[in-house]
Design an enzyme around this catalytic site. Structure first.
Site, PDB file in Angstrom:
ATOM      1  CE  LYS A  80      -4.169   1.660   2.842  1.00  0.00           C
ATOM      2  NZ  LYS A  80      -4.706   1.326   3.986  1.00  0.00           N
ATOM      3  CB  SER A 155      -8.223   2.845   3.110  1.00  0.00           C
ATOM      4  OG  SER A 155      -7.411   2.338   3.980  1.00  0.00           O
ATOM      5  CB  SER A 179      -8.641  -0.151   5.631  1.00  0.00           C
ATOM      6  OG  SER A 179      -8.869   1.079   5.933  1.00  0.00           O
TER       7      SER A 179
END
Length: 468
Positions: A80, A155, A179
C-alpha cells in the site's frame, strides 16, 4: 505462464527454489500484466519496475548459490502506498505528500525486503486511508475486478485488487476500521488484521495511533500465515504460535452475536454467511450464541478516537493547505477539529471497558473465537455516494470497525458469492495473540471448500474480461 498469476505464494516459492522459473521471469511477467490491466483497474499508484528487476537479479543470484532467505525469496508482492520506501515517493494517496521521498524503508518493508520479497509496486488507496471505497480524487478510483463498475472496498483497495487480479502474489495493507478486511471480502481474497502492535507501524503514515494495524492480503490463509511470520515485529513474534496446526474443528467453540453484527444485512449475503457457519459446525466446531453489551457505545468510541487522532496528525498541513485534500478527507478532518479532549478521553475509557467486557464474555462461554460477517452490503457503484455521505461507508458496508477498537486479531475469509457474482466474506475474531488460532480455524474451513481452485479458474479474473 498465465496460470501462475493466480497461484499461491507457497506454489510460486517452490517453483523458484526448484529453479523451474526465475524471479526475473516472474517479475517481468507480472510487470507486463500490470501494464495490460492498470488502465482499467488502477490498482497501483507507483510501479517500481527498475527496483523490482534489480532485486530479482539479486534474488536469482542468491538462489543459484543456494542461499534462500525465506519462503518469500524472489516472490513479487505489492505494498500500500502509505509505507515509506527509501528513494521512492510515498504519497499516502494524497497530493499533500505527492513529492515526499523517504530516506528509509518502513520497518515492515525493511523486514519483507530482508526476507527476499520483491516489492513490485505501491498500491492505490483511499486518501490517507480515510475511507472504505478507494475512490481517490487525486490518483483515480480503483475498480473491483469482479465488476469494474463497483468499488473494491478500502482503504487498502489497490492491494486487494492487485492480489485478486493476479498483478501481485500477495500484498500489504493497513487496517484502522476494516481497511484490510473489507476490501479483501469485496474482492474475494484473505485479509488478516493481526493483534494490535504485532506488526510494527514505524514508517507508516498514521490514521489513528490507537487503532492502526498492518497485515497481509493474500489468496490463501497459508500465505497470510507465511507473510505474518515475516512481517511480525521480532520483539513480539514470540507472543504468537504460528506452528500449531488443526485438521478439524472438534473442541473449537465459536461465539455468534446476532445483535449489531447481523443487523440490516443483505438477505442474500446472510444466506451465504449462514452456510459458512454451518460448514464450520460440520467440521466439528460448536456454535454458541453470545450477547455483548454497549455495542453502540463502542462504535461511537471507535469513531471518536479515529477522528480525533486523524485531525491531530494532519492539523498543521490541513491548516496550511486545505485545498490539497480531497472533499471527503477534508470533511472528515473538519469533524475531528471540534472534538473536545473530554470526549476523546471518554472514548478511550469506553474502549478499555469494552475490551474487558468482551474478554470476560468469551471466557465465561469458553469461546475460542467470534464469528461475524465481514461485508453485509454488496459493493455500490463507483461515484454513487457523495463525499459528505461517505463517512459511514465503513460502517454500512461491513462489520469490521470493532475489531480495531478491540485490537484483537481478525481474519476475513471468502465464503461465496451473491447472485451477481460479487464475493462475500466472514470474520473470525480471536483473543489477543491468538493469531495462530484464527489462522488455523480459517485454514480448516478453506481446505474444506473449493474456493481457492475456483478463484484460479474463474473467468472473472482473466485479462480479456477485465475491460471497460
Amino acid at each position: 505462464m498465465k496460470e501462475l498469476f493466480f497461484k499461491d505464494i507457497q506454489t510460486i516459492s517452490t517453483l523458484l527454489q526448484k529453479k523451474e522459473i526465475s524471479s526475473i521471469e516472474l517479475t517481468n511477467q507480472l510487470l507486463k500484466r500490470i501494464e495490460e490491466l492498470e488502465p482499467t483497474l488502477n490498482a497501483y499508484i507507483t510501479v517500481l519496475k527498475e527496483e523490482a528487476l534489480e532485486q530479482a537479479v539479486l534474488m536469482d543470484k542468491e538462489l543459484a548459490e543456494g542461499n534462500i532467505r525465506s519462503s518469500l525469496h524472489g516472490v513479487p508482492i505489492a505494498i500500500k502506498d502509505i509505507f515509506e520506501t527509501e528513494s521512492s515517493v510515498t504519497t499516502s494517496g494524497s497530493k499533500v505528500f505527492e513529492h515526499f521521498i523517504a530516506e528509509r524503508d518502513a520497518k515492515v518493508i525493511e523486514q519483507l525486503k530482508a526476507a527476499g520479497a520483491i516489492i513490485i509496486g505501491k498500491t492505490n488507496l483511499h486518501e490517507f486511508a480515510m475511507g472504505a471505497t478507494t475512490e481517490n480524487p487525486h490518483y483515480g478510483s480503483t475498480r473491483n475486478p469482479w465488476n469494474i463498475k463497483k468499488i473494491p472496498g478500502g482503504s487498502s483497495g489497490g492491494s486487494a485488487v492487485a492480489v485478486a487480479a493476479g498483478t501481485a502474489f500477495g500484498a500489504v495493507g493497513t487496517d484502522t476500521g476494516g481497511s484490510i478486511r473489507l476490501p479483501a471480502a469485496l474482492c474475494g481474497i484473505v485479509g488478516l488484521k493481526p493483534t494490535y502492535n504485532l506488526v510494527h507501524t514505524d514508517g507508516c503514515t498514521p490514521l489513528s495511533w490507537t487503532l492502526d494495524h498492518i497485515g497481509p492480503m493474500t489468496r490463501t490463509v497459508a500465505d497470510s500465515r507465511m507473510m505474518l511470520r515475516i512481517m511480525a515485529d521480532p520483539e513480539n513474534v514470540n507472543l504468537i504460535d504460528l506452528d500449531a496446526e488443526m485438521t478439524d474443528l472438534h473442541g473449537v467453540r465459536i461465539g455468534v452475536c446476532e445483535e449489531y453484527f447481523f443487523e440490516n444485512m443483505n438477505l442474500e449475503m446472510k444466506n451465504v454467511v449462514d452456510a459458512a457457519m454451518l460448514r464450520l459446525k460440520e467440521l466439528g466446531a460448536e456454535i454458541v450464541a453470545i450477547k455483548l453489551q454497549d455495542l453502540k457505545e463502542a462504535i461511537e468510541a471507535q469513531k471518536m478516537i479515529s477522528k480525533s487522532e486523524a485531525y491531530t496528525f494532519h492539523e498543521e498541513n490541513f491548516a496550511k493547505t486545505p485545498e490539497l485534500y480531497g472533499k471527503d478527507t477534508a470533511y472528515r478532518l473538519s469533524l475531528g477539529h471540534s472534538i473536545p479532549a473530554t470526549e476523546y478521553i471518554r472514548a478511550r475509557n469506553t474502549r478499555k471497558r469494552f475490551i474487558r467486557h468482551v474478554l470476560e464474555k468469551m471466557a465465561q462461554k469458553g469461546l475460542d473465537v467470534l464469528f461475524t460477517p465481514t461485508n453485509t452490503t454488496p459493493p455500490f457503484d463507483i461515484g454513487s455516494i457523495p463525499p459528505e455521505e461517505s463517512l459511514n461507508n465503513i460502517f454500512t458496508l461491513g462489520k469490521t470497525p470493532l475489531g480495531n477498537l478491540l485490537g484483537f486479531p481478525v481474519i476475513s475469509v471468502p465464503c461465496g458469492f451473491t447472485e451477481e457474482k460479487m464475493p462475500v466474506g466472514f470474520q473470525l475474531i480471536g483473543k489477543p495473540y491468538d493469531d495462530g488460532k484464527i489462522l488455523n480455524i480459517a485454514e480448516v474451513y478453506e481446505n474444506s471448500t473449493n474456493w481457492v481452485s475456483y478463484l484460479e479458474k474463474n473467468t472473472a479474473y482473466k485479462t480479456e474480461n477485465i475491460t471497460l
